[in-house]
Scaffold this motif. Structure first.
Motif, PDB file in Angstrom:
ATOM      1  N   TYR A 413      60.855 -66.151  80.893  1.00 24.43           N
ATOM      2  CA  TYR A 413      59.803 -67.181  80.904  1.00 24.43           C
ATOM      3  C   TYR A 413      59.638 -67.731  79.498  1.00 24.43           C
ATOM      4  N   GLN A 414      60.092 -68.954  79.336  1.00 19.76           N
ATOM      5  CA  GLN A 414      60.240 -69.491  77.988  1.00 19.76           C
ATOM      6  C   GLN A 414      59.072 -70.335  77.511  1.00 19.76           C
ATOM      7  N   GLY A 415      58.201 -70.716  78.404  1.00 19.52           N
ATOM      8  CA  GLY A 415      57.114 -71.615  78.012  1.00 19.52           C
ATOM      9  C   GLY A 415      56.252 -71.005  76.909  1.00 19.52           C
ATOM     10  N   ARG A 416      55.651 -71.877  76.131  1.00 17.26           N
ATOM     11  CA  ARG A 416      54.857 -71.451  74.973  1.00 17.26           C
ATOM     12  C   ARG A 416      53.753 -70.487  75.370  1.00 17.26           C
ATOM     13  N   TYR A 417      53.110 -70.751  76.462  1.00 15.65           N
ATOM     14  CA  TYR A 417      51.966 -69.920  76.838  1.00 15.65           C
ATOM     15  C   TYR A 417      52.298 -68.931  77.942  1.00 15.65           C
ATOM     16  N   ALA A 418      53.567 -68.774  78.213  1.00 15.69           N
ATOM     17  CA  ALA A 418      53.958 -67.913  79.333  1.00 15.69           C
ATOM     18  C   ALA A 418      53.478 -66.481  79.132  1.00 15.69           C
ATOM     19  N   MET A 419      53.710 -65.940  77.953  1.00 12.13           N
ATOM     20  CA  MET A 419      53.321 -64.546  77.703  1.00 12.13           C
ATOM     21  C   MET A 419      51.797 -64.394  77.733  1.00 12.13           C
ATOM     22  N   LEU A 420      51.116 -65.420  77.283  1.00 12.63           N
ATOM     23  CA  LEU A 420      49.650 -65.369  77.308  1.00 12.63           C
ATOM     24  C   LEU A 420      49.161 -65.285  78.752  1.00 12.63           C
ATOM     25  N   ARG A 421      49.754 -66.120  79.590  1.00 12.84           N
ATOM     26  CA  ARG A 421      49.350 -66.147  81.005  1.00 12.84           C
ATOM     27  C   ARG A 421      49.680 -64.822  81.668  1.00 12.84           C
ATOM     28  N   LEU A 422      50.846 -64.268  81.311  1.00 13.50           N
ATOM     29  CA  LEU A 422      51.223 -62.986  81.922  1.00 13.50           C
ATOM     30  C   LEU A 422      50.289 -61.876  81.460  1.00 13.50           C
ATOM     31  N   PHE A 423      49.885 -61.931  80.199  1.00 14.30           N
ATOM     32  CA  PHE A 423      48.954 -60.928  79.703  1.00 14.30           C
ATOM     33  C   PHE A 423      47.618 -61.048  80.430  1.00 14.30           C
ATOM     34  N   ALA A 424      47.166 -62.280  80.621  1.00 12.50           N
ATOM     35  CA  ALA A 424      45.909 -62.491  81.348  1.00 12.50           C
ATOM     36  C   ALA A 424      46.030 -61.955  82.770  1.00 12.50           C
ATOM     37  N   ALA A 425      47.194 -62.174  83.381  1.00 11.96           N
ATOM     38  CA  ALA A 425      47.404 -61.667  84.748  1.00 11.96           C
ATOM     39  C   ALA A 425      47.387 -60.143  84.752  1.00 11.96           C
ATOM     40  N   ALA A 426      47.951 -59.551  83.672  1.00  8.97           N
ATOM     41  CA  ALA A 426      47.979 -58.085  83.584  1.00  8.97           C
ATOM     42  C   ALA A 426      46.563 -57.518  83.512  1.00  8.97           C
TER      43      ALA A 426
ATOM     44  N   VAL B  31      54.794 -58.110  71.270  1.00  8.69           N
ATOM     45  CA  VAL B  31      55.555 -59.010  72.138  1.00  8.69           C
ATOM     46  C   VAL B  31      55.561 -60.424  71.561  1.00  8.69           C
ATOM     47  N   MET B  32      54.401 -60.875  71.106  1.00  8.52           N
ATOM     48  CA  MET B  32      54.318 -62.240  70.566  1.00  8.52           C
ATOM     49  C   MET B  32      55.151 -62.378  69.292  1.00  8.52           C
ATOM     50  N   VAL B  33      55.117 -61.336  68.462  1.00 12.92           N
ATOM     51  CA  VAL B  33      55.897 -61.378  67.215  1.00 12.92           C
ATOM     52  C   VAL B  33      57.401 -61.381  67.540  1.00 12.92           C
ATOM     53  N   LEU B  34      57.801 -60.520  68.470  1.00 15.37           N
ATOM     54  CA  LEU B  34      59.224 -60.452  68.840  1.00 15.37           C
ATOM     55  C   LEU B  34      59.689 -61.790  69.402  1.00 15.37           C
ATOM     56  N   GLN B  35      58.826 -62.404  70.177  1.00 19.67           N
ATOM     57  CA  GLN B  35      59.178 -63.697  70.762  1.00 19.67           C
ATOM     58  C   GLN B  35      59.441 -64.731  69.660  1.00 19.67           C
ATOM     59  N   SER B  36      58.557 -64.747  68.667  1.00 21.29           N
ATOM     60  CA  SER B  36      58.735 -65.708  67.561  1.00 21.29           C
ATOM     61  C   SER B  36      60.016 -65.398  66.790  1.00 21.29           C
ATOM     62  N   LEU B  37      60.260 -64.118  66.527  1.00 21.08           N
ATOM     63  CA  LEU B  37      61.469 -63.733  65.784  1.00 21.08           C
ATOM     64  C   LEU B  37      62.717 -64.119  66.553  1.00 21.08           C
ATOM     65  N   ARG B  38      62.674 -63.904  67.850  1.00 20.21           N
ATOM     66  CA  ARG B  38      63.840 -64.225  68.666  1.00 20.21           C
ATOM     67  C   ARG B  38      64.146 -65.702  68.609  1.00 20.21           C
ATOM     68  N   ARG B  39      63.121 -66.500  68.725  1.00 20.22           N
ATOM     69  CA  ARG B  39      63.337 -67.962  68.701  1.00 20.22           C
ATOM     70  C   ARG B  39      63.905 -68.391  67.369  1.00 20.22           C
ATOM     71  N   TYR B  40      63.423 -67.767  66.289  1.00 18.62           N
ATOM     72  CA  TYR B  40      63.938 -68.072  64.959  1.00 18.62           C
ATOM     73  C   TYR B  40      65.408 -67.701  64.863  1.00 18.62           C
ATOM     74  N   ARG B  41      65.752 -66.506  65.375  1.00 21.86           N
ATOM     75  CA  ARG B  41      67.155 -66.049  65.312  1.00 21.86           C
ATOM     76  C   ARG B  41      68.049 -66.936  66.142  1.00 21.86           C
ATOM     77  N   GLU B  42      67.566 -67.331  67.289  1.00 24.22           N
ATOM     78  CA  GLU B  42      68.391 -68.197  68.156  1.00 24.22           C
ATOM     79  C   GLU B  42      68.674 -69.523  67.465  1.00 24.22           C
ATOM     80  N   ARG B  43      67.695 -70.041  66.763  1.00 18.94           N
ATOM     81  CA  ARG B  43      67.911 -71.297  66.030  1.00 18.94           C
ATOM     82  C   ARG B  43      68.951 -71.103  64.943  1.00 18.94           C
ATOM     83  N   LEU B  44      68.839 -69.999  64.224  1.00 14.78           N
ATOM     84  CA  LEU B  44      69.806 -69.724  63.155  1.00 14.78           C
ATOM     85  C   LEU B  44      71.207 -69.571  63.723  1.00 14.78           C
ATOM     86  N   ASP B  45      71.321 -68.850  64.851  1.00 13.45           N
ATOM     87  CA  ASP B  45      72.636 -68.644  65.458  1.00 13.45           C
ATOM     88  C   ASP B  45      73.250 -69.972  65.873  1.00 13.45           C
TER      89      ASP B  45
END
Lengths: 478, 351
Positions: A413-426, B31-45
């Protein structure tokens, strides 16, 4: 023993239950984490060179269909687009009372052919067999109604290939789903069955019958189920697989060694949990014989399914699942504690008995105990609060670890707020949904104990993925 | 009677509650930090791939006129994956050019260092790179990886074979027998690579003569996978000395010379139906016109699977006239034979 002692004992019992449950789940998490990290390291570096592709064994995709007139054509078209070296699609029309068969005949130009049917596994009478003049790898069996397990047995009897894939008529795959789920059979010839992650399709975009864009559902009920499925698959299944103790492969999408399943006697037709029951029986067969085998799990998201968005339909589903679990476990007690049963019989099976089978009953009794205890002044407000926070906090923790596993693996789930929504659902999941779920599961347990006849019921499909298949172009219409 | 908060059980419960909630919130932040790091790495790759891909594609066509740029640390993963993918999709002079580019960019030194990495993904990449580069300096390091778990060991085996097949095979052949975690299909595919097949077959033939019986089924699968020529005499010798279906069936499967048909026909009436079925399948593959009658007789075999294979084999014979087969399907005295042949004909008509 005074009433105060009884209350204290019960309180300790419920506290310990939640602690033990959470601890075991966290250990499963750890096991999944290690397994998924290793798997993702292979995947991230594209481990196998190009020369290793094209070696996959041929597969028969079995599609049991009962009254699927609305969706069967789209389902078959989606299967025809799978990218796989050699496979066939075998639709088993299980005594449909609507025009499922007629739609198939018309759309795919089917003609009858002589079956020379091999009746190795028990099933209801085969009425006719059809092949498609337009799609050489597509066939249809028409038979008397016997239920899903019966239809699968009929399909196994008629399958041409050494592996078969069981799939629901409304399952949505990705182009490379077969390719991914068959890998364990290539990697290890002891593999007899492999399952993959099933995800929720609600809200996603499907074109030409294949998933093209993953999105979270809009509805809260479906969103909560996304979190549930992540928990169930990412560590509930993945955690057991490294120990060869995976007791469930979802009937929505799983691949099996045809010969081994025939040896085990095929699917049982008198249970609604035929998928789990077969896997348990395979474990029992090979473990008690001391024969090397492997039942494993591919952490790739390979299959998508529609989750119920109505409470009534969801209730039926959960009651049925609990019944299936009950029937499967009780008919395979021979695996429990057998001296050769290894982790499957000594750890996984007791876990399922205590925490999945009896667990809902303990939870419901726990809620009942604390609520009535508080109402009658036996328990303090702080005890009530402590219990509820424990119950909610433990599930929330497990859900968040599932989100962590999702992020380190497929980040679907790639959307910007996807993880936020999933956390809220959790969080939301624990404010009523989980408790109602436990009640439904207790009902399933009760019906199983009473021996009420099992039935599948009807799944009302919302089809919130926006596709229709245009018969002229066979392209989707959004 | 109500329990006050001073009660030890309640205090424990609240302590656990607090711990659970704190850990849950911390994990969510992770999770949020890992997500940001991943996106950064993907851009670099992606940037790395966009930079290096044109250089490599150019190198496929011509030798580089100047030394390639230095590889940045953050580019290593993307670069190695890209280089290996390209390497395995080209042939001939392009491989030499790509190897030259790889050495000039010091990929060989990088891969040798990464072979000692504790992280699995770096070791896997290193093994694949060293094999593709045919890097002899990696020999001892790769030999150690032969005894690791899958897939490391399979990749190491392939790399050794790429570097020096004559030197690698004496170590690999015993492992082909013993490593039942090695997937035969995949290992067979790299044994065939770069025209090593005949050399490997010679070693396999020697192994078939000398290996204990328990390893024979597995070795025979490799023989079949490589479609080894000139194995008929060895397979006949094995059949002379072994009666076990676990050995007879793979021997029959491995025959690929029409000269073996007479021997294969001898198994069409074997007591074990799996043996009969394999004999039918092999005869169908190697058949000459005079074998057609044997396959027809197998249509009346008591076992369904033997009849099925016989029907499929008959329909697939390039010299069998379809009209004749259709008449046979209508007139054969055995009903099961008629049904089976009709089915096979119907299936063939749909393909």
């Amino acid at each position: 023993m005074s009433s105060a002692d009884v209350i204290a004992v019960l309180q300790w019992f419920f506290l310990l239950y939640f602690i033990v449950l959470t601890t075991v789940y966290l250990l499963l998490n750890l096991s999944s984490f290690i397994a998924i990290r290793r798997y993702m390291q292979w995947r991230s570096v594209d481990v196998f060179p190009e020369i290793f592709s094209g070696l996959e064994p041929p597969v028969t995709v079995l599609v049991p269909a009962h009254n699927e007139a609305r969706t069967i054509v789209a389902s078959v078209y989606s299967l025809l687009q799978l990218e796989y070296r050699e496979y066939e699609i075998l639709v088993v029309n299980d005594g449909s009372s609507d025009d499922t068969l007629e739609r198939l005949i018309g759309e795919f130009d089917l003609v009858a052919y002589p079956a020379a049917y091999w009746q190795g596994l028990p099933c209801e009478t085969l009425k006719a067999a059809y092949r498609s003049k337009r799609y050489p790898n597509m066939r249809v069996l028409d038979k008397e109604r016997g239920g899903k397990a019966d239809a699968l047995n009929a399909g196994i009897n008629e399958a041409r290939y050494p592996l078969f894939c069981s799939i629901d008529a409304d399952s949505i795959l990705q182009r490379d789903s077969l390719h991914r789920i068959v890998q364990p059979f290539l990697d290890d010839q002891r593999t007899v069955a492999a399952g993959g992650i099933v995800r929720i399709a609600n809200g996603s975009v499907v074109q030409d019958g294949l998933l093209v864009d993953t999105r979270l559902p809009q509805g809260t009920l479906a969103l909560i189920q996304v979190v549930e499925y992540l928990r169930a698959f990412l560590f509930g299944r993945m955690g057991w697989a490294p120990f060869n103790a995976l007791l469930i492969i979802s009937g929505t999408f799983g691949v099996f060694d045809r010969k081994k399943v025939i040896e085990a006697g095929g699917y049982r037709r008198d249970t609604v949990g035929e998928d789990m029951e077969l896997v348990l029986r395979l474990h029992r067969l090979f473990r008690t014989r001391g024969e090397p085998y492997r039942i494993t799990f591919v952490p790739d998201p390979v299959c998508w399914t529609e989750a119920p968005e109505r409470w009534r339909v969801l209730a039926d589903q959960r009651i049925r699942w609990q019944r299936g679990l009950s029937e499967s476990l009780l008919s395979n007690l021979g695996l429990l504690g057998h001296y050769r049963s290894g982790v499957a019989g000594w750890v996984a099976f007791p876990f399922f008995l205590i925490f999945e089978w009896l667990g809902p009953l303990i939870e419901v009794l726990g809620y009942f105990f604390v609520v009535t205890g508080f109402a009658f002044g036996v328990l303090s407000a702080s005890a009530l609060a402590a219990f509820f926070i424990l119950a909610i906090g433990s599930t929330m923790l497990l859900s968040v670890t599932a989100l962590l596993l999702e992020e380190i693996s497929f980040h679907t789930y790639q959307g910007r707020y996807a993880m936020l929504r999933l956390f809220a659902a959790a969080v939301l999941e624990n404010l009523g949904y989980r408790q109602i779920n436990s009640v439904w599961r207790v009902i399933g347990l009760w019906r199983s104990a009473r021996g009420t006849p099992s039935q599948w019921g009807e799944m009302t499909r919302a089809n919130t993925w926006r596709h229709r298949v245009d018969p002229d172009t066979r392209r989707s219409e959004s | 009677m109500t329990l006050p908060l001073t009660d030890p059980m309640l205090r424990l419960a609240f302590f656990i509650d607090l711990l659970l909630l704190i850990v849950a919130v911390l994990l969510w932040f992770e999770v949020m930090v890992l997500q940001s790091l991943r996106r950064y790495r993907e851009r670099l790759d992606e940037e790395s791939r966009e930079y290096w891909r044109p250089l490599m594609v150019k190198a496929l066509i011509e030798s580089a006129k100047q030394r390639p740029p230095v590889i940045l640390r953050r580019e290593r993963m993307a670069l190695l994956i890209l280089w290996n993918r390209l390497h395995e999709s080209v042939r001939g002079a392009s491989i030499e050019n790509l190897n030259r580019l790889g050495r000039e960019a010091d990929l060989d030194k990088l891969a040798l260092r990464l072979l000692r990495s504790r992280r699995l993904k770096w070791r896997l990449l290193a093994i694949r790179t060293l094999g593709n580069l045919r890097e002899r300096d990696a020999w001892s390091g790769l030999r150690k990886e032969l005894y690791a778990s899958q897939p490391t060991s399979v990749l190491a085996a392939r790399a050794l074979l790429q570097i020096d097949p004559e030197a690698a095979l004496p170590s690999l052949i015993p492992l082909l027998c013993e490593r039942d975690d090695w997937p035969v299909a995949q290992v067979g595919s790299f044994l065939r690579e770069d025209e090593h097949g005949p050399l490997v077959c010679r070693h396999l033939e020697k192994a078939l003569r000398e290996a204990p019986a328990k390893y024979l089924p597995r070795l025979l699968r490799y023989v079949r996978s490589l479609d080894c020529a000139d194995m008929t005499a060895t397979l006949n010798r094995l059949l002379d000395t072994h009666n076990n279906p676990n050995i007879v069936v793979p021997c029959l499967r491995a025959f690929n010379d029409p000269v073996a048909r007479t021997r294969v026909r001898g198994y069409l009436e074997h007591a074990n139906w799996v043996v009969r079925m394999q004999a039918v399948a092999t005869l169908g593959r190697l058949a000459e016109p005079e074998d057609e009658r044997y396959l027809r007789e197998c249509l009346a075999d008591p076992n369904w699977w033997v009849r099925y294979r016989a029907a499929e084999a008959l329909v697939d014979l390039p010299f069998a006239a379809r009209d004749k087969l259709r008449r046979l399907a209508a007139e054969h005295p055995d009903k099961f034979a008629r049904d089976m042949l009709a089915r096979a004909l119907a299936h063939a008509a749909s393909v």
